[in-house]
Design a protein around this motif. Structure first.
Motif, PDB file in Angstrom:
ATOM      1  N   ILE A 158      -6.623   5.282   0.658  1.00  0.00           N
ATOM      2  CA  ILE A 158      -7.925   4.524   1.080  1.00  0.00           C
ATOM      3  C   ILE A 158      -7.339   3.205   2.616  1.00  0.00           C
ATOM      4  O   ILE A 158      -6.510   2.879   2.401  1.00  0.00           O
ATOM      5  CB  ILE A 158      -7.721   3.683  -0.304  1.00  0.00           C
ATOM      6  CG1 ILE A 158      -8.678   4.324  -1.486  1.00  0.00           C
ATOM      7  CG2 ILE A 158      -9.293   2.193   0.024  1.00  0.00           C
ATOM      8  CD1 ILE A 158      -8.437   3.288  -2.663  1.00  0.00           C
ATOM      9  N   GLN A 159      -8.528   3.022   3.249  1.00  0.00           N
ATOM     10  CA  GLN A 159      -8.326   2.535   4.304  1.00  0.00           C
ATOM     11  C   GLN A 159      -8.946   0.877   3.870  1.00  0.00           C
ATOM     12  O   GLN A 159      -9.430   0.643   3.139  1.00  0.00           O
ATOM     13  CB  GLN A 159      -9.739   2.955   5.135  1.00  0.00           C
ATOM     14  CG  GLN A 159      -8.741   2.005   6.628  1.00  0.00           C
ATOM     15  CD  GLN A 159      -9.708   3.488   7.984  1.00  0.00           C
ATOM     16  OE1 GLN A 159     -11.047   3.199   7.513  1.00  0.00           O
ATOM     17  NE2 GLN A 159      -9.356   3.646   8.543  1.00  0.00           N
ATOM     18  N   TYR A 160      -7.692   0.040   4.057  1.00  0.00           N
ATOM     19  CA  TYR A 160      -8.123  -1.265   4.185  1.00  0.00           C
ATOM     20  C   TYR A 160      -8.036  -1.829   5.540  1.00  0.00           C
ATOM     21  O   TYR A 160      -7.788  -1.018   6.445  1.00  0.00           O
ATOM     22  CB  TYR A 160      -6.602  -1.961   3.245  1.00  0.00           C
ATOM     23  CG  TYR A 160      -6.920  -1.172   1.987  1.00  0.00           C
ATOM     24  CD1 TYR A 160      -7.264  -1.772   1.009  1.00  0.00           C
ATOM     25  CD2 TYR A 160      -6.014  -0.424   1.650  1.00  0.00           C
ATOM     26  CE1 TYR A 160      -7.097  -1.474  -0.045  1.00  0.00           C
ATOM     27  CE2 TYR A 160      -5.970   0.324   0.050  1.00  0.00           C
ATOM     28  CZ  TYR A 160      -6.570  -0.839  -0.491  1.00  0.00           C
ATOM     29  OH  TYR A 160      -6.308   0.311  -1.773  1.00  0.00           O
ATOM     30  N   TYR A 161      -8.527  -3.320   5.668  1.00  0.00           N
ATOM     31  CA  TYR A 161      -8.572  -3.915   6.518  1.00  0.00           C
ATOM     32  C   TYR A 161      -7.644  -5.579   6.607  1.00  0.00           C
ATOM     33  O   TYR A 161      -8.307  -6.098   6.166  1.00  0.00           O
ATOM     34  CB  TYR A 161     -10.475  -3.866   7.508  1.00  0.00           C
ATOM     35  CG  TYR A 161     -10.925  -2.847   7.611  1.00  0.00           C
ATOM     36  CD1 TYR A 161     -11.107  -2.335   9.272  1.00  0.00           C
ATOM     37  CD2 TYR A 161     -11.696  -2.139   6.899  1.00  0.00           C
ATOM     38  CE1 TYR A 161     -11.499  -1.646   9.456  1.00  0.00           C
ATOM     39  CE2 TYR A 161     -12.245  -0.966   7.485  1.00  0.00           C
ATOM     40  CZ  TYR A 161     -12.270  -0.513   9.086  1.00  0.00           C
ATOM     41  OH  TYR A 161     -13.061   0.252   9.084  1.00  0.00           O
ATOM     42  N   LEU A 162      -7.129  -5.411   7.836  1.00  0.00           N
ATOM     43  CA  LEU A 162      -6.191  -5.912   7.956  1.00  0.00           C
ATOM     44  C   LEU A 162      -6.865  -6.962   8.963  1.00  0.00           C
ATOM     45  O   LEU A 162      -7.302  -7.251   9.667  1.00  0.00           O
ATOM     46  CB  LEU A 162      -4.826  -6.268   7.640  1.00  0.00           C
ATOM     47  CG  LEU A 162      -4.397  -5.541   7.396  1.00  0.00           C
ATOM     48  CD1 LEU A 162      -2.529  -5.070   7.490  1.00  0.00           C
ATOM     49  CD2 LEU A 162      -4.235  -5.756   5.882  1.00  0.00           C
ATOM     50  N   ASP A 168       1.964   2.350  -4.793  1.00  0.00           N
ATOM     51  CA  ASP A 168       0.586   1.763  -4.690  1.00  0.00           C
ATOM     52  C   ASP A 168       2.106   0.737  -3.100  1.00  0.00           C
ATOM     53  O   ASP A 168       2.815   1.016  -4.238  1.00  0.00           O
ATOM     54  CB  ASP A 168       0.438   0.307  -5.014  1.00  0.00           C
ATOM     55  CG  ASP A 168      -0.676   1.500  -5.706  1.00  0.00           C
ATOM     56  OD1 ASP A 168      -1.305   2.093  -5.637  1.00  0.00           O
ATOM     57  OD2 ASP A 168      -0.985   0.498  -6.484  1.00  0.00           O
ATOM     58  N   LEU A 169       1.616   0.274  -2.406  1.00  0.00           N
ATOM     59  CA  LEU A 169       2.239  -0.478  -1.455  1.00  0.00           C
ATOM     60  C   LEU A 169       1.944  -1.824  -1.674  1.00  0.00           C
ATOM     61  O   LEU A 169       0.955  -2.533  -1.729  1.00  0.00           O
ATOM     62  CB  LEU A 169       3.047  -0.196  -0.240  1.00  0.00           C
ATOM     63  CG  LEU A 169       3.270   1.026   0.335  1.00  0.00           C
ATOM     64  CD1 LEU A 169       2.696   1.267   1.295  1.00  0.00           C
ATOM     65  CD2 LEU A 169       4.468   1.417   0.294  1.00  0.00           C
ATOM     66  N   ILE A 216      -1.140  -8.162  -0.086  1.00  0.00           N
ATOM     67  CA  ILE A 216      -2.706  -7.258  -0.400  1.00  0.00           C
ATOM     68  C   ILE A 216      -1.783  -5.887  -0.775  1.00  0.00           C
ATOM     69  O   ILE A 216       0.000  -5.447   0.015  1.00  0.00           O
ATOM     70  CB  ILE A 216      -2.683  -6.612   1.067  1.00  0.00           C
ATOM     71  CG1 ILE A 216      -4.425  -5.849   0.443  1.00  0.00           C
ATOM     72  CG2 ILE A 216      -2.328  -5.686   2.567  1.00  0.00           C
ATOM     73  CD1 ILE A 216      -5.064  -5.514   2.105  1.00  0.00           C
ATOM     74  N   ARG A 217      -1.194  -5.035  -1.991  1.00  0.00           N
ATOM     75  CA  ARG A 217      -1.705  -4.234  -2.535  1.00  0.00           C
ATOM     76  C   ARG A 217      -2.435  -2.816  -1.715  1.00  0.00           C
ATOM     77  O   ARG A 217      -3.465  -2.964  -1.976  1.00  0.00           O
ATOM     78  CB  ARG A 217      -1.545  -4.280  -3.705  1.00  0.00           C
ATOM     79  CG  ARG A 217      -1.155  -2.784  -4.949  1.00  0.00           C
ATOM     80  CD  ARG A 217      -1.383  -3.947  -6.483  1.00  0.00           C
ATOM     81  NE  ARG A 217      -0.567  -2.066  -6.499  1.00  0.00           N
ATOM     82  CZ  ARG A 217       0.484  -2.797  -7.895  1.00  0.00           C
ATOM     83  NH1 ARG A 217       0.809  -4.009  -8.767  1.00  0.00           N
ATOM     84  NH2 ARG A 217       1.367  -1.646  -8.633  1.00  0.00           N
ATOM     85  N   VAL A 218      -1.627  -1.816  -1.441  1.00  0.00           N
ATOM     86  CA  VAL A 218      -2.258  -0.540  -0.763  1.00  0.00           C
ATOM     87  C   VAL A 218      -2.779   0.113  -1.345  1.00  0.00           C
ATOM     88  O   VAL A 218      -1.542   0.949  -0.949  1.00  0.00           O
ATOM     89  CB  VAL A 218      -1.898  -0.649   0.095  1.00  0.00           C
ATOM     90  CG1 VAL A 218      -2.558   0.306   1.685  1.00  0.00           C
ATOM     91  CG2 VAL A 218      -2.012  -1.857   1.424  1.00  0.00           C
ATOM     92  N   ILE A 259       3.432  -7.081   9.842  1.00  0.00           N
ATOM     93  CA  ILE A 259       2.929  -6.687   8.481  1.00  0.00           C
ATOM     94  C   ILE A 259       4.669  -5.587   7.746  1.00  0.00           C
ATOM     95  O   ILE A 259       5.382  -5.476   8.574  1.00  0.00           O
ATOM     96  CB  ILE A 259       2.997  -4.971   8.523  1.00  0.00           C
ATOM     97  CG1 ILE A 259       1.423  -5.088   9.089  1.00  0.00           C
ATOM     98  CG2 ILE A 259       2.690  -4.452   7.140  1.00  0.00           C
ATOM     99  CD1 ILE A 259       0.082  -3.934   9.115  1.00  0.00           C
ATOM    100  N   MET A 260       4.627  -6.472   6.879  1.00  0.00           N
ATOM    101  CA  MET A 260       6.202  -6.329   5.687  1.00  0.00           C
ATOM    102  C   MET A 260       6.129  -6.512   4.497  1.00  0.00           C
ATOM    103  O   MET A 260       4.909  -6.474   4.080  1.00  0.00           O
ATOM    104  CB  MET A 260       7.618  -7.402   6.395  1.00  0.00           C
ATOM    105  CG  MET A 260       6.409  -8.509   5.479  1.00  0.00           C
ATOM    106  SD  MET A 260       7.720  -9.810   6.714  1.00  0.00           S
ATOM    107  CE  MET A 260       9.612 -10.468   5.925  1.00  0.00           C
ATOM    108  N   PRO A 261       7.095  -5.655   3.500  1.00  0.00           N
ATOM    109  CA  PRO A 261       6.975  -5.493   2.276  1.00  0.00           C
ATOM    110  C   PRO A 261       7.190  -6.644   2.038  1.00  0.00           C
ATOM    111  O   PRO A 261       7.384  -8.423   1.937  1.00  0.00           O
ATOM    112  CB  PRO A 261       8.235  -5.056   2.051  1.00  0.00           C
ATOM    113  CG  PRO A 261       9.237  -4.628   3.547  1.00  0.00           C
ATOM    114  CD  PRO A 261       8.569  -5.088   4.319  1.00  0.00           C
ATOM    115  N   ALA A 262       6.039  -7.019   0.798  1.00  0.00           N
ATOM    116  CA  ALA A 262       5.762  -7.741   0.247  1.00  0.00           C
ATOM    117  C   ALA A 262       7.421  -8.754  -1.359  1.00  0.00           C
ATOM    118  O   ALA A 262       8.157  -7.257  -1.690  1.00  0.00           O
ATOM    119  CB  ALA A 262       4.972  -7.994  -0.615  1.00  0.00           C
TER     120      ALA A 262
END
Length: 141
Positions: free
Chosen positions: A117-121, A85-86, A111-113, A137-140
């Protein structure tokens, strides 16, 4: 001789007036570099360098409601191995017609991606002054 002198004088006045109507070009401080990318050509979506190969972004969906507020939905997907996961953080900014950031700015969202799976920001502008938007968008951490 008088006619040519008059023509030259008129041309010189026209050139001077044209120069006066131009807004001065911004110059960066000595020792720093000027951004070669014009603000109008800046991308709406900015994925920070370590993530560029791991985030897939589809076409954003921009809509306005009856009050004129702007809503942006940006589909993303993680391009990673299964069971990886990202952890991401993202933030939208809304800009007025002159390109200035509208206040208040939305907060960073986490958000954990999961892969495949498609996610909507998603974000909404606070009022109808939003003419454009940016997504970062950057790493958490």
């Amino acid at each position: 001789m008088t006619r040519s002198t008059t023509v030259l004088l008129l041309l010189a006045c026209g050139a001077a007036l044209t120069a006066c109507n131009q807004t001065p070009r911004y110059r960066p401080p000595p020792g720093s570099l000027e951004d070669p990318l014009p603000v109008a050509n800046y991308p709406n979506i900015n994925v920070h360098r370590p993530l560029t190969q791991y985030i897939l972004v589809a076409d954003p969906i921009a809509t306005r409601d009856d009050l004129g507020t702007l809503r942006i939905d940006t589909p993303i997907r993680a391009n990673v191995r299964p069971n990886e996961d990202l952890n991401l953080q993202y933030k939208y900014q809304f800009l007025d017609a002159q390109g200035r950031v509208l206040q208040p700015e939305p907060a960073w969202q986490y958000i954990r991606v999961a892969p495949t799976i498609q996610y909507y920001l998603t974000a909404n502008s606070m009022d109808d002054r939003a003419a454009d938007w940016r997504l970062e968008i950057m790493p958490a951490r």
